[in-house]
Design a protein around this motif. Structure first.
Motif, PDB file in Angstrom:
ATOM      1  N   ALA A  39       0.833  -1.201   0.000  1.00  0.00           N
ATOM      2  CA  ALA A  39       0.000   0.000   0.000  1.00  0.00           C
ATOM      3  C   ALA A  39       0.870   1.255   0.000  1.00  0.00           C
ATOM      4  N   LYS A  40       1.891   1.291   0.844  1.00  0.00           N
ATOM      5  CA  LYS A  40       2.777   2.461   0.901  1.00  0.00           C
ATOM      6  C   LYS A  40       3.521   2.652  -0.415  1.00  0.00           C
ATOM      7  N   ALA A  41       3.976   1.562  -1.001  1.00  0.00           N
ATOM      8  CA  ALA A  41       4.748   1.655  -2.245  1.00  0.00           C
ATOM      9  C   ALA A  41       3.900   2.149  -3.414  1.00  0.00           C
ATOM     10  N   LEU A  42       2.606   1.895  -3.370  1.00  0.00           N
ATOM     11  CA  LEU A  42       1.726   2.396  -4.428  1.00  0.00           C
ATOM     12  C   LEU A  42       1.467   3.893  -4.266  1.00  0.00           C
ATOM     13  N   GLU A  43       1.654   4.422  -3.052  1.00  0.00           N
ATOM     14  CA  GLU A  43       1.405   5.837  -2.779  1.00  0.00           C
ATOM     15  C   GLU A  43       2.653   6.702  -2.897  1.00  0.00           C
ATOM     16  N   THR A  44       3.826   6.112  -2.716  1.00  0.00           N
ATOM     17  CA  THR A  44       5.079   6.871  -2.647  1.00  0.00           C
ATOM     18  C   THR A  44       6.106   6.271  -3.594  1.00  0.00           C
ATOM     19  N   ASP A  45       6.852   7.119  -4.277  1.00  0.00           N
ATOM     20  CA  ASP A  45       7.927   6.646  -5.154  1.00  0.00           C
ATOM     21  C   ASP A  45       9.181   6.421  -4.313  1.00  0.00           C
ATOM     22  N   TYR A  46       9.487   5.168  -4.035  1.00  0.00           N
ATOM     23  CA  TYR A  46      10.691   4.822  -3.280  1.00  0.00           C
ATOM     24  C   TYR A  46      11.804   4.489  -4.254  1.00  0.00           C
ATOM     25  N   HIS A  47      13.044   4.764  -3.856  1.00  0.00           N
ATOM     26  CA  HIS A  47      14.208   4.344  -4.627  1.00  0.00           C
ATOM     27  C   HIS A  47      14.544   2.890  -4.319  1.00  0.00           C
ATOM     28  N   MET A  48      14.259   2.497  -3.061  1.00  0.00           N
ATOM     29  CA  MET A  48      14.616   1.157  -2.620  1.00  0.00           C
ATOM     30  C   MET A  48      13.604   0.674  -1.590  1.00  0.00           C
ATOM     31  N   ILE A  49      13.275  -0.620  -1.673  1.00  0.00           N
ATOM     32  CA  ILE A  49      12.417  -1.261  -0.682  1.00  0.00           C
ATOM     33  C   ILE A  49      13.143  -2.503  -0.195  1.00  0.00           C
ATOM     34  N   ILE A  50      13.364  -2.565   1.116  1.00  0.00           N
ATOM     35  CA  ILE A  50      13.980  -3.736   1.728  1.00  0.00           C
ATOM     36  C   ILE A  50      12.856  -4.537   2.370  1.00  0.00           C
ATOM     37  N   LEU A  51      12.626  -5.743   1.853  1.00  0.00           N
ATOM     38  CA  LEU A  51      11.512  -6.589   2.267  1.00  0.00           C
ATOM     39  C   LEU A  51      12.003  -7.824   3.000  1.00  0.00           C
ATOM     40  N   ALA A  52      11.516  -8.029   4.213  1.00  0.00           N
ATOM     41  CA  ALA A  52      11.798  -9.290   4.896  1.00  0.00           C
ATOM     42  C   ALA A  52      11.136 -10.413   4.109  1.00  0.00           C
ATOM     43  N   ILE A  53      11.809 -11.533   4.000  1.00  0.00           N
ATOM     44  CA  ILE A  53      11.247 -12.675   3.294  1.00  0.00           C
ATOM     45  C   ILE A  53      10.081 -13.272   4.078  1.00  0.00           C
ATOM     46  N   ALA A  54      10.238 -13.368   5.396  1.00  0.00           N
ATOM     47  CA  ALA A  54       9.194 -13.947   6.249  1.00  0.00           C
ATOM     48  C   ALA A  54       8.435 -12.815   6.942  1.00  0.00           C
ATOM     49  N   MET A  55       7.149 -12.717   6.605  1.00  0.00           N
ATOM     50  CA  MET A  55       6.272 -11.735   7.239  1.00  0.00           C
ATOM     51  C   MET A  55       4.971 -12.438   7.601  1.00  0.00           C
ATOM     52  N   PRO A  56       4.224 -11.901   8.556  1.00  0.00           N
ATOM     53  CA  PRO A  56       3.036 -12.603   9.041  1.00  0.00           C
ATOM     54  C   PRO A  56       1.889 -12.702   8.038  1.00  0.00           C
ATOM     55  N   ASP A  57       1.731 -11.747   7.146  1.00  0.00           N
ATOM     56  CA  ASP A  57       0.551 -11.734   6.287  1.00  0.00           C
ATOM     57  C   ASP A  57       0.825 -12.075   4.826  1.00  0.00           C
ATOM     58  N   MET A  58       2.053 -11.907   4.403  1.00  0.00           N
ATOM     59  CA  MET A  58       2.396 -12.069   2.991  1.00  0.00           C
ATOM     60  C   MET A  58       3.888 -12.338   2.896  1.00  0.00           C
ATOM     61  N   ARG A  59       4.270 -13.343   2.141  1.00  0.00           N
ATOM     62  CA  ARG A  59       5.697 -13.613   1.970  1.00  0.00           C
ATOM     63  C   ARG A  59       6.346 -12.479   1.190  1.00  0.00           C
ATOM     64  N   GLY A  60       7.602 -12.229   1.496  1.00  0.00           N
ATOM     65  CA  GLY A  60       8.327 -11.195   0.784  1.00  0.00           C
ATOM     66  C   GLY A  60       8.364 -11.439  -0.714  1.00  0.00           C
ATOM     67  N   ILE A  61       8.435 -12.687  -1.106  1.00  0.00           N
ATOM     68  CA  ILE A  61       8.445 -13.033  -2.539  1.00  0.00           C
ATOM     69  C   ILE A  61       7.134 -12.606  -3.190  1.00  0.00           C
ATOM     70  N   ASP A  62       6.016 -12.837  -2.506  1.00  0.00           N
ATOM     71  CA  ASP A  62       4.718 -12.440  -3.057  1.00  0.00           C
ATOM     72  C   ASP A  62       4.588 -10.919  -3.118  1.00  0.00           C
ATOM     73  N   ALA A  63       5.090 -10.237  -2.102  1.00  0.00           N
ATOM     74  CA  ALA A  63       5.068  -8.771  -2.109  1.00  0.00           C
ATOM     75  C   ALA A  63       5.919  -8.237  -3.256  1.00  0.00           C
ATOM     76  N   ALA A  64       7.085  -8.832  -3.470  1.00  0.00           N
ATOM     77  CA  ALA A  64       7.961  -8.397  -4.565  1.00  0.00           C
ATOM     78  C   ALA A  64       7.276  -8.578  -5.921  1.00  0.00           C
ATOM     79  N   ARG A  65       6.644  -9.712  -6.113  1.00  0.00           N
ATOM     80  CA  ARG A  65       5.928  -9.946  -7.386  1.00  0.00           C
ATOM     81  C   ARG A  65       4.829  -8.904  -7.596  1.00  0.00           C
ATOM     82  N   PHE A  66       4.068  -8.642  -6.522  1.00  0.00           N
ATOM     83  CA  PHE A  66       3.010  -7.635  -6.609  1.00  0.00           C
ATOM     84  C   PHE A  66       3.608  -6.280  -6.982  1.00  0.00           C
ATOM     85  N   LEU A  67       4.681  -5.900  -6.315  1.00  0.00           N
ATOM     86  CA  LEU A  67       5.295  -4.597  -6.573  1.00  0.00           C
ATOM     87  C   LEU A  67       5.830  -4.509  -7.998  1.00  0.00           C
TER      88      LEU A  67
END
Length: 125
Positions: A39-67
């Motif tokens: 949600a934040k990444a869709l609202e703000t232009d980031y240069h870099m996003i550091i994503l934990a692979i293990a998260m409680p609601d969504m795997r980092g891999i799935d978040a990366a694909r979405f992004l």
């Protein structure tokens, strides 16, 4: 130019990271879940996003694909997978690459390690 960074990890002490980047030209936001990060990444232009692979609601891999599928193509963002595992198998690395990650950062987070990561990937732009 100020670097905009989104750090996504549920186990962070944001005050420590604010201190890490004090005095540097880095504007940092935090998210504790993959859904919040997307949600934040869709609202703000980031240069870099550091994503934990293990998260409680969504795997980092799935978040990366979405992004990768949903962020503006004219404003490329560097995606960094963050993990506490010091060993990433060849298959695991292939999955991270396929999801669109540019780099892998092995925890624990350190000031020097993060500054080095940001500097190295900022030069890639």
């Amino acid at each position: 130019m100020t670097t905009r960074l989104l750090l996504v990890d549920g186990d962070l002490d944001n005050k420590i990271f604010a201190e890490y980047f004090a005095g540097l030209d880095i504007d940092i936001d935090f998210a504790s879940t993959g859904v919040e990060a997307c949600a934040k990444a869709l609202e703000t232009d980031y240069h870099m996003i550091i994503l934990a692979i293990a998260m409680p609601d969504m795997r980092g891999i799935d978040a990366a694909r979405f992004l990768r599928d949903n962020l503006r193509q004219d404003k490329p963002v560097k995606l960094v997978a963050s993990t506490a595992s010091p060993i990433i198998t060849r298959k695991g690395r292939t999955q991270l690459d396929a999801a669109g990650f540019d780099e892998v950062y092995i925890k624990p987070y350190t000031q020097d390690g993060l500054v080095q990561l940001i500097t190295s990937l900022s030069g890639d732009s």
